[in-house]
Motif scaffolding. Structure first.
Motif, PDB file in Angstrom:
ATOM      1  N   ASN A 102      42.154  40.122  35.061  1.00 23.54           N
ATOM      2  CA  ASN A 102      40.843  40.444  35.627  1.00 23.54           C
ATOM      3  C   ASN A 102      40.604  41.954  35.672  1.00 23.54           C
ATOM      4  OD1 ASN A 102      40.170  37.739  36.067  1.00 23.54           O
ATOM      5  ND2 ASN A 102      41.030  37.727  38.130  1.00 23.54           N
TER       6      ASN A 102
ATOM      7  N   VAL B 219      31.963  35.779  39.077  1.00 25.95           N
ATOM      8  CA  VAL B 219      33.069  34.876  39.407  1.00 25.95           C
ATOM      9  C   VAL B 219      32.461  33.485  39.591  1.00 25.95           C
ATOM     10  CG1 VAL B 219      34.743  34.240  41.192  1.00 25.95           C
ATOM     11  CG2 VAL B 219      34.561  36.623  40.443  1.00 25.95           C
TER      12      VAL B 219
ATOM     13  N   VAL C  22      37.445  36.379  36.619  1.00 24.94           N
ATOM     14  CA  VAL C  22      36.282  37.243  36.431  1.00 24.94           C
ATOM     15  C   VAL C  22      35.774  37.044  35.007  1.00 24.94           C
ATOM     16  CG1 VAL C  22      35.466  39.636  36.315  1.00 24.94           C
ATOM     17  CG2 VAL C  22      37.111  38.951  38.078  1.00 24.94           C
TER      18      VAL C  22
ATOM     19  N   ARG D 271      36.613  40.029  45.642  1.00 23.67           N
ATOM     20  CA  ARG D 271      37.123  41.122  44.804  1.00 23.67           C
ATOM     21  C   ARG D 271      38.596  41.408  45.114  1.00 23.67           C
ATOM     22  NH1 ARG D 271      33.401  44.505  42.277  1.00 23.67           N
ATOM     23  NH2 ARG D 271      34.874  46.236  42.511  1.00 23.67           N
TER      24      ARG D 271
END
Length: 211
Positions: free
Chosen positions: A201, A127, A154, A188
């Motif tokens: 993502n 990222v 991502v 995340r």
């Protein structure tokens, strides 16, 4: 002098000599007994090393004795995990033009990225980080005095469509620049479940895991 008188004189001399010997032996036994008694009554004390006038080292104090157990404190991050993977939270140094989104602009601006996953083949999902706030970015409050932000994207490939690896384009930073495990979990959670890019993502990470 008659023979009888001579014999008596000789016997007297012998008696005197024997008496002297006996007295001498008795005196020696008494002297030895007195010495032994003194030694039992006053046992010799062990000398202390390094007394007031001595030059030896002083006995170690309790506080100086080594303590059992591990040292307290946080263990430093490893360069690699036990199985050789690049750990989550490791940051890499790259350039905007080495990322898919930067190939259009051609910008060679230096860009840090943070590793959020390793698929076991030395390929990394990352990222991008930024020093500026803006659209689709979230501040990392506990990283670099809160002066860093992460983008909600991502990336699993470079500008040529190749897997992201440690190489000339993506250089590994020192472990002291790692993002904490707690912050990686927040990243995340955001990029996969709470951002506009979540769906895209998740598709990227599924593709990444199947490689």
């Amino acid at each position: 002098m008659s023979q009888t008188a001579a014999a008596l004189l000789a016997a007297g001399i012998v008696g005197i000599v024997l008496l002297a010997v006996l007295l001498y032996l008795a005196a020696r036994r008494k002297a030895r007994a007195g010495t032994a008694k003194d030694e039992r009554a006053k046992p010799v004390k062990a000398e202390r090393s390094g007394g007031k006038s001595g030059g030896g080292a002083k006995p170690a104090s309790r506080s100086a004795a080594p303590r059992s157990g591990k040292r307290k404190g946080t263990a430093p991050r490893k360069s690699r995990t036990d199985d050789g993977k690049v750990p989550q939270g490791r940051t890499l140094k790259t350039q905007d033009n080495f990322l898919p989104g930067g190939k259009k602009t051609g910008s060679a601006k230096e860009r840090p990225v943070v590793v959020i996953e390793d698929n076991g083949k030395n390929e990394l999902a990352v990222v991008p980080l930024s020093s500026r706030s803006g659209k689709d970015r979230t501040r990392l409050k506990n990283y670099q005095q809160g002066q860093s932000y992460y983008k909600h994207y991502v990336e699993i490939e470079d500008n040529e469509g190749k897997p992201i690896r440690i190489n000339e384009k993506f250089k590994e930073n020192h472990p002291n620049m790692d993002v904490s495990d707690k912050d990686v979990e927040k990243i995340r959670d955001k990029v996969f479940d709470h951002s506009k890019q979540s769906s895209a993502n998740r598709k990227k990470i599924e593709k990444f895991r199947k490689k």
